[in-house]
Design an enzyme around this catalytic site. Structure first.
Site, PDB file in Angstrom:
ATOM      1  N   HIS A 184      -2.793   7.652  11.070  1.00 43.73           N
ATOM      2  CA  HIS A 184      -2.665   9.032  11.564  1.00 43.73           C
ATOM      3  C   HIS A 184      -3.638   9.304  12.718  1.00 43.73           C
ATOM      4  CE1 HIS A 184       0.124  10.626   8.492  1.00 43.73           C
ATOM      5  NE2 HIS A 184      -0.468   9.757   7.681  1.00 43.73           N
ATOM      6  N   GLU A 210      -4.301   6.934  -1.777  1.00 46.97           N
ATOM      7  CA  GLU A 210      -3.992   5.547  -1.420  1.00 46.97           C
ATOM      8  C   GLU A 210      -5.231   4.653  -1.357  1.00 46.97           C
ATOM      9  OE1 GLU A 210      -0.639   7.629   0.933  1.00 46.97           O
ATOM     10  OE2 GLU A 210      -2.504   8.164  -0.064  1.00 46.97           O
ATOM     11  N   ASP A 234      -4.633   7.967   4.024  1.00 42.43           N
ATOM     12  CA  ASP A 234      -3.284   7.809   3.476  1.00 42.43           C
ATOM     13  C   ASP A 234      -2.364   7.092   4.460  1.00 42.43           C
ATOM     14  OD1 ASP A 234      -3.493  10.144   5.130  1.00 42.43           O
ATOM     15  OD2 ASP A 234      -1.478  10.705   4.488  1.00 42.43           O
ATOM     16  N   GLU A 235      -1.296   6.554   3.920  1.00 44.41           N
ATOM     17  CA  GLU A 235      -0.174   6.012   4.697  1.00 44.41           C
ATOM     18  C   GLU A 235      -0.619   5.043   5.798  1.00 44.41           C
ATOM     19  OE1 GLU A 235       3.103   9.554   4.264  1.00 44.41           O
ATOM     20  OE2 GLU A 235       1.596   9.803   5.834  1.00 44.41           O
ATOM     21  N   VAL A 236      -1.484   4.089   5.451  1.00 47.05           N
ATOM     22  CA  VAL A 236      -1.920   3.081   6.412  1.00 47.05           C
ATOM     23  C   VAL A 236      -0.920   1.926   6.397  1.00 47.05           C
ATOM     24  CG1 VAL A 236      -3.770   1.530   7.114  1.00 47.05           C
ATOM     25  CG2 VAL A 236      -4.323   3.723   6.027  1.00 47.05           C
TER      26      VAL A 236
END
Length: 534
Positions: A269, A382, A329-331
């Site tokens: 992000h 995460e 998050d969301e790596v």
């Protein structure tokens, strides 16, 4: 300074109340609404048939214990919120009858804190009786919550006359962290909109503004150390927050008893970060050559950590709250996997092909940097899901599905935890959707009593893909108030059918106070409908 802040808040509230706060006909409501019922529901609440009248030209708030700019500002603010605009200097002294309430005595026991903080005492006792109206609290934060409750009990009878029933309240929050997230990266939100949202938060007893200030799409935070980040990463020069504007938002939140926790999400992000910081992002490869795409922050370069150290040293000074949200998050590991330099770094560190270890390496370096500037940190789930080793005092925010299992896992590992999974207000649907938020409870998971003590609260989230200045307030409210009650009131307060009339009243109350709060219960009406001042 105190008088300046108080006057500013008085003018701001007066601005949104003007044209909305005056009496317009007989005070009747639809059959779905109650009258004079508080939201969120206090821990202990009882009322009597005793009715006390209030003449707005003769009523005042009075500090009988400790006082400070926060309390003085609340007195200014609620005089307007409850009674609307009035003459500042009375030209007459109204004749008062027996049974008239002339003041609310506010007794704060302890000296005021400068800023709100995690674990602050927000408890209060409120008594309205023939002997008078008294609000007792240990802290100024409890006084703010109690004054809001008092304001909701007062009903308007005519232009100058109001009434309130005899009431006894013993109240305190069930959870210490009650947050609302706004995303200002995907759509920029004006300072006035953020402040209006903060005011709405205070009237539902939220105490944390989780400011998701930057993301891939834009970087509106104006950095002192790295000014090109907003110049190149913001949408344009009009869609950024200056240091003065950020300070204004933090100060406004302080006066309302709301913490401001900024989120600077990494290593993913972060596309907007890389537009100005050379070599910060990982170069993605197709075969043996870069393909022009970029991935998460490059964890193999020491220059990345030099930048992060300088950047978060600044953040530690700009934002006074102890906590910073670090995201995590969301790596996506694909770009890391494609880069030969990172492959070599992985081999050097004996990480093999486990890219979760590379993420852990990055996270640990980042946490050490943030600890070095005396900040605590919050992260998305995460980071621990990928088995990264984090400090014992880390706060983990659970946001994915199957949250009951996740809460069990995270608290079993001993981490303080927040829940947001079931409170994504940005996931809208047609019809009456608020009961699904109301029935979600942070303690509904399998775990010991000690594990459940580690759940310190939760947050409702309004992500910014489809909201901007035009609709973020109406889409957020009063649906966010549903989460506020779940986080403040007793666990036994969970009957959506019983709550519906009070929520309807709370929505009408917000409309009267100048907020464009959406309908949530289907057909009906408010005694005073929302209108845009012209």
């Amino acid at each position: 300074m105190a008088k300046t802040v108080a006057l500013f808040l008085f003018v701001y509230v007066a601005g949104i109340v003007a044209g909305h706060g005056e009496y317009r006909g007989k005070e009747t409501v639809s059959v779905t609404a109650t009258l004079g019922m508080p939201w969120p529901m206090p821990q202990q609440y009882s009322s009597t048939q005793d009715l006390f009248t209030i003449n707005r030209n003769a009523f005042k708030f009075r500090a009988t214990g400790q006082s400070c700019d926060i309390l003085e500002s609340a007195f200014f603010r609620y005089q307007t919120i409850i009674f609307g605009l009035r003459e500042e200097v009375l030209k007459f002294h109204p004749k008062l009858r027996a049974g008239t309430l002339t003041e609310l005595d506010v007794n704060v026991k302890n000296k005021c804190d400068r800023y709100p903080y995690l674990g602050m005492d927000e408890s209060y006792n409120l008594t309205i009786a023939a002997s008078g109206a008294i609000l007792n609290s240990n802290s100024v934060w409890g006084a703010l919550r109690g004054i809001e409750t008092f304001s909701q009990l007062v009903l308007q009878q005519s232009t100058d006359m109001f009434s309130v029933n005899g009431t006894t309240v013993v109240d305190y929050p069930r959870f210490q962290h009650r947050g609302l997230l706004l995303d200002t990266s995907r759509h920029f939100l004006d300072v006035t909109i953020i402040k209006q949202n903060l005011l709405a938060m205070s009237q539902s007893k939220f105490n944390v503004f989780h400011w998701h200030i930057v993301d891939d799409q834009s970087f509106p935070y104006t950095s002192n150390n790295f000014p090109d980040m907003s110049k190149m990463g913001g949408y344009d020069s009009r869609h950024i927050y200056t240091q003065d504007q950020i300070a204004e938002i933090i100060e406004y939140a302080r006066i309302l008893g709301i913490r401001v926790v900024p989120e600077f999400d990494s290593p993913g992000h972060s596309q907007s970060w890389g537009k100005s910081i050379k070599d910060l992002l990982t170069k993605c490869y197709s075969g043996s050559k870069p393909n022009g795409q970029y991935g998460p922050i490059d964890p193999s370069l020491e220059s990345s950590y030099g930048f992060l150290a300088k950047f978060f040293a600044e953040i530690g000074k700009v934002f006074p709250d102890h906590y910073v949200h670090l995201g995590g998050d969301e790596v996506n590991f694909d770009c890391w996997k494609s880069n030969p330099n990172i492959t070599a770094f992985m081999k050097q560190k004996n990480f093999g092909t486990d890219y979760a270890k590379l993420e852990e390496y990055y996270v640990q370096r980042l946490l050490d940097i943030v600890s070095g500037v005396n900040k605590g940190y919050m992260i998305w789930q995460e980071v621990v899901d990928n088995n990264a080793k984090v400090s014992p005092d880390t706060i983990v925010e659970v946001w994915k599905n199957q949250y009951q299992l996740e809460l069990s896992k995270v608290t079993w590992r001993g981490f303080k935890t927040l829940l947001s999974s079931c409170w994504y207000l940005s996931d809208i649907s047609y019809g009456i959707d608020w009961p699904k938020y109301y029935t979600c409870d942070p303690h509904e998971f399998i775990g010991t009593a000690e594990q459940k003590k580690l759940v310190i609260g939760g947050e409702t989230c309004m992500w910014g893909e489809y909201v901007d200045n035009t609709n973020v307030i109406s889409r957020t409210w009063p649906r966010a108030s549903v989460v506020a009650e779940r986080l403040w009131s007793a666990q036994s307060v969970k009957d959506a059918t019983a709550a519906a009339p009070r929520l309807e009243e709370h929505r009408c109350r917000m409309i009267k106070r100048g907020f464009p709060a959406e309908s949530v219960n289907g057909p009906g009406y408010c005694p005073q409908e929302y209108s845009i001042p012209v």
